[in-house]
Every structure is written in structure tokens, then in C-alpha cells.
Write an enzyme that holds these catalytic residues in place. Structure first.
Site, PDB file in Angstrom:
ATOM      1  N   ASP A  42      -7.356  23.139   9.864  1.00 59.65           N
ATOM      2  CA  ASP A  42      -6.402  24.180   9.467  1.00 59.65           C
ATOM      3  C   ASP A  42      -4.961  23.739   9.771  1.00 59.65           C
ATOM      4  O   ASP A  42      -4.088  23.764   8.889  1.00 59.65           O
ATOM      5  CB  ASP A  42      -6.778  25.451  10.253  1.00 59.65           C
ATOM      6  CG  ASP A  42      -6.167  26.713   9.692  1.00 59.65           C
ATOM      7  OD1 ASP A  42      -5.547  26.639   8.618  1.00 59.65           O
ATOM      8  OD2 ASP A  42      -6.311  27.770  10.339  1.00 59.65           O
ATOM      9  N   THR A 130     -17.975  23.306  12.706  1.00 59.10           N
ATOM     10  CA  THR A 130     -18.588  22.369  13.651  1.00 59.10           C
ATOM     11  C   THR A 130     -17.582  21.725  14.602  1.00 59.10           C
ATOM     12  O   THR A 130     -17.927  20.806  15.347  1.00 59.10           O
ATOM     13  CB  THR A 130     -19.395  21.262  12.927  1.00 59.10           C
ATOM     14  OG1 THR A 130     -18.501  20.464  12.148  1.00 59.10           O
ATOM     15  CG2 THR A 130     -20.457  21.853  12.031  1.00 59.10           C
TER      16      THR A 130
HETATM   17  N1  AR6 Z   1     -10.100  16.109   7.863  1.00 58.40           N
HETATM   18  C1  AR6 Z   1     -11.450  16.306   7.847  1.00 58.40           C
HETATM   19  N2  AR6 Z   1     -12.136  16.811   8.875  1.00 58.40           N
HETATM   20  C2  AR6 Z   1     -11.439  17.134   9.994  1.00 58.40           C
HETATM   21  C3  AR6 Z   1     -10.034  16.973  10.099  1.00 58.40           C
HETATM   22  C4  AR6 Z   1      -9.365  16.430   8.962  1.00 58.40           C
HETATM   23  N3  AR6 Z   1      -8.044  16.242   8.949  1.00 58.40           N
HETATM   24  N4  AR6 Z   1      -9.632  17.390  11.341  1.00 58.40           N
HETATM   25  C5  AR6 Z   1     -10.755  17.806  11.984  1.00 58.40           C
HETATM   26  N5  AR6 Z   1     -11.836  17.639  11.186  1.00 58.40           N
HETATM   27  P1  AR6 Z   1     -12.268  22.556  13.046  1.00 58.40           P
HETATM   28  P2  AR6 Z   1     -13.882  25.000  12.818  1.00 58.40           P
HETATM   29  C6  AR6 Z   1     -13.260  17.981  11.457  1.00 58.40           C
HETATM   30  O1  AR6 Z   1     -12.117  22.758  14.497  1.00 58.40           O
HETATM   31  O2  AR6 Z   1     -14.915  24.493  13.758  1.00 58.40           O
HETATM   32  C7  AR6 Z   1      -8.869  26.139  13.737  1.00 58.40           C
HETATM   33  O3  AR6 Z   1      -7.996  26.358  14.816  1.00 58.40           O
HETATM   34  C8  AR6 Z   1     -13.650  18.202  12.887  1.00 58.40           C
HETATM   35  O4  AR6 Z   1     -13.959  16.956  13.474  1.00 58.40           O
HETATM   36  O5  AR6 Z   1     -11.098  22.158  12.240  1.00 58.40           O
HETATM   37  O6  AR6 Z   1     -14.344  25.699  11.570  1.00 58.40           O
HETATM   38  C9  AR6 Z   1      -8.919  27.308  12.778  1.00 58.40           C
HETATM   39  O7  AR6 Z   1      -7.684  27.983  12.691  1.00 58.40           O
HETATM   40  C10 AR6 Z   1     -14.872  19.101  12.744  1.00 58.40           C
HETATM   41  O8  AR6 Z   1     -16.039  18.311  12.480  1.00 58.40           O
HETATM   42  O9  AR6 Z   1     -12.849  23.879  12.306  1.00 58.40           O
HETATM   43  C11 AR6 Z   1      -9.978  28.171  13.394  1.00 58.40           C
HETATM   44  O10 AR6 Z   1      -9.444  28.970  14.432  1.00 58.40           O
HETATM   45  C12 AR6 Z   1     -14.604  19.897  11.478  1.00 58.40           C
HETATM   46  O11 AR6 Z   1     -13.517  19.225  10.843  1.00 58.40           O
HETATM   47  C13 AR6 Z   1     -10.937  27.176  13.980  1.00 58.40           C
HETATM   48  O12 AR6 Z   1     -10.183  26.003  14.232  1.00 58.40           O
HETATM   49  C14 AR6 Z   1     -14.226  21.345  11.713  1.00 58.40           C
HETATM   50  O13 AR6 Z   1     -13.423  21.470  12.859  1.00 58.40           O
HETATM   51  C15 AR6 Z   1     -12.043  26.819  13.020  1.00 58.40           C
HETATM   52  O14 AR6 Z   1     -12.967  25.998  13.651  1.00 58.40           O
END
Ligand code: AR6
Length: 184
Positions: A42, A130
Site C-alpha cells: 500500500d 500475507t
Molecule cells: N510488490 C509486491 N509485493 C510486495 C511489495 C511490493 N512492492 N511490498 C511488499 N510485498 P502487505 P497485507 C509483499 O503487508 O498483509 C498495509 O499497511 C509482502 O512481502 O503489504 O495485506 C495496508 O495499509 C507480502 O507478501 O499487505 C494494510 O494496513 C505481501 O506483499 C496492511 O498493510 C502483502 O503484504 C495490509 O496487509
């Protein structure tokens, strides 16, 4: 690392990379229900996409309030290569008894349905829930891939891409897809 498969006429791609760099028409953001940015994917999308995305999210917030878990909304892609960002809210993992599985599948399905509604032909997903939301990867991947496979058996896209940040996630998606995906 990259692997390509087909589901009917849709190309399904698994790639290790950064969601911000994808050239699909839409990318999906793992947002929170406030829709006003955060960390992880995000934060990265809002930083790369610039203020226009946040401005559009604020308009959506003013109109409909918070985005419930499992639902999705759409904005432009601002400065990103992708023309659209679909913001969806995955469930926070809290042990598996709070409907997390259903809500995770719903986030993917609603994102795909919203893309279809906007006639989007290609879309990239991160691994929703995740990261900060702690949904166990091992449990998420079979749910996610079977949900997307089932959707693609009914609806056609040029391409659906999963963009996995780390090697571990990439290999897990690949292993599971090769078990449950349709053969060419
Ligand atoms: N590109 C692709 N994947 C990524 C990237 C990127 N640039 N950065 C991280 N990941 P998360 P959630 C992976 O935490 O669990 C936020 O604060 C990461 O390694 O981004 O759905 C929002 O505002 C992991 O496997 O999303 C919400 O409050 C995956 O993306 C909360 O985090 C998802 O990690 C959402 O948490």
C-alpha cells in the site's frame, strides 16, 4: 524468476518482483479499510503513484465510507505504468475462526469482477494479507489460486499476473499452481 501457464484463453503468470513495476492495465493494492494508505504494498504504491491516487481514495471515502474487508474499489494509477489501481482489503489473520478464508477469496474475486466491469484486460496481484495482516502463506496460496482459477474458467482476461516479492512466496505459488492449476 517467472513462470507462465494458461487457464483457457487467459495467460496466468507468476513472477518474482515489485507490484509497482508491472505493465498490466491494472495492479491490485493490498489496502486497509481506511483506504488512505499504509505500509507494505500500500505504502509503496502510493509513493510511486503520487498524490492523485490518494486524492481519488479520499473521494471514494467521502462517498461510501470505509471499504469493508473483502470488497474492492478502483482509482487511476497516477504516475504508475498501470492505468488503474484496484484497492482491496484482505482479512487480518486472527487464528482462522473469523471467516478469514472466505474474506481472502472474496478480495480476489471482487477485484477480478471490478476489473471485468471496467473492461480491464490484464491485472497484477500481490500476495494479499500475507504480510502485515499475517495470513499464513501456506494456507493462503491454495485458496487464492483455486479462487482465481475458478473465476478464469468463467471469465477471460489477456493476463492475470501474481507478483511475489520474495523467492519463498514465488516458489510456494509455483508449487501450488502446478498441483491445482489446469494443465495446458
Ligand atoms: N510488490 C509486491 N509485493 C510486495 C511489495 C511490493 N512492492 N511490498 C511488499 N510485498 P502487505 P497485507 C509483499 O503487508 O498483509 C498495509 O499497511 C509482502 O512481502 O503489504 O495485506 C495496508 O495499509 C507480502 O507478501 O499487505 C494494510 O494496513 C505481501 O506483499 C496492511 O498493510 C502483502 O503484504 C495490509 O496487509
Amino acid at each position: 524468476m517467472r513462470s507462465e501457464y494458461r487457464v483457457g484463453a487467459t495467460k496466468l503468470v507468476l513472477v518474482q518482483g515489485d507490484i509497482r513495476d508491472q505493465d498490466t492495465e491494472a495492479i491490485v493494492n493490498a489496502a486497509n479499510s481506511g483506504l488512505l494508505g499504509g505500509g507494505g504494498v500500500d505504502g509503496a504504491i502510493h509513493r510511486a503513484g503520487g498524490p492523485r491516487i490518494l486524492a481519488e481514495c479520499k473521494v471514494i471515502r467521502a462517498k461510501q465510507g470505509r471499504c469493508p474487508t473483502g470488497e474492492a474499489v478502483i482509482t487511476s494509477g497516477g504516475n504508475l505504468t498501470a492505468r488503474y489501481v484496484i484497492h482491496t482489503v484482505g482479512p487480518v489473520w486472527s487464528g482462522g475462526k473469523k471467516n478469514e478464508d472466505v474474506l481472502l477469496c472474496r478480495a480476489y474475486r471482487n477485484s477480478l469482477a471490478l476489473a471485468k466491469k471496467h473492461n480491464i484486460q490484464s491485472i497484477s496481484f500481490p500476495s494479499i494479507s500475507t504480510g502485515a495482516y499475517r495470513f499464513p502463506l501456506k494456507r493462503a496460496v491454495p485458496l487464492v489460486l483455486s479462487t482465481v482459477r475458478d473465476f478464469l474458467e468463467e471469465h477471460h482476461f489477456q493476463e492475470v499476473r501474481f507478483v511475489l516479492f520474495g523467492e519463498k512466496a514465488f516458489l510456494k505459488y509455483k508449487e501450488v499452481w502446478e498441483e491445482i492449476g489446469t494443465a495446458d
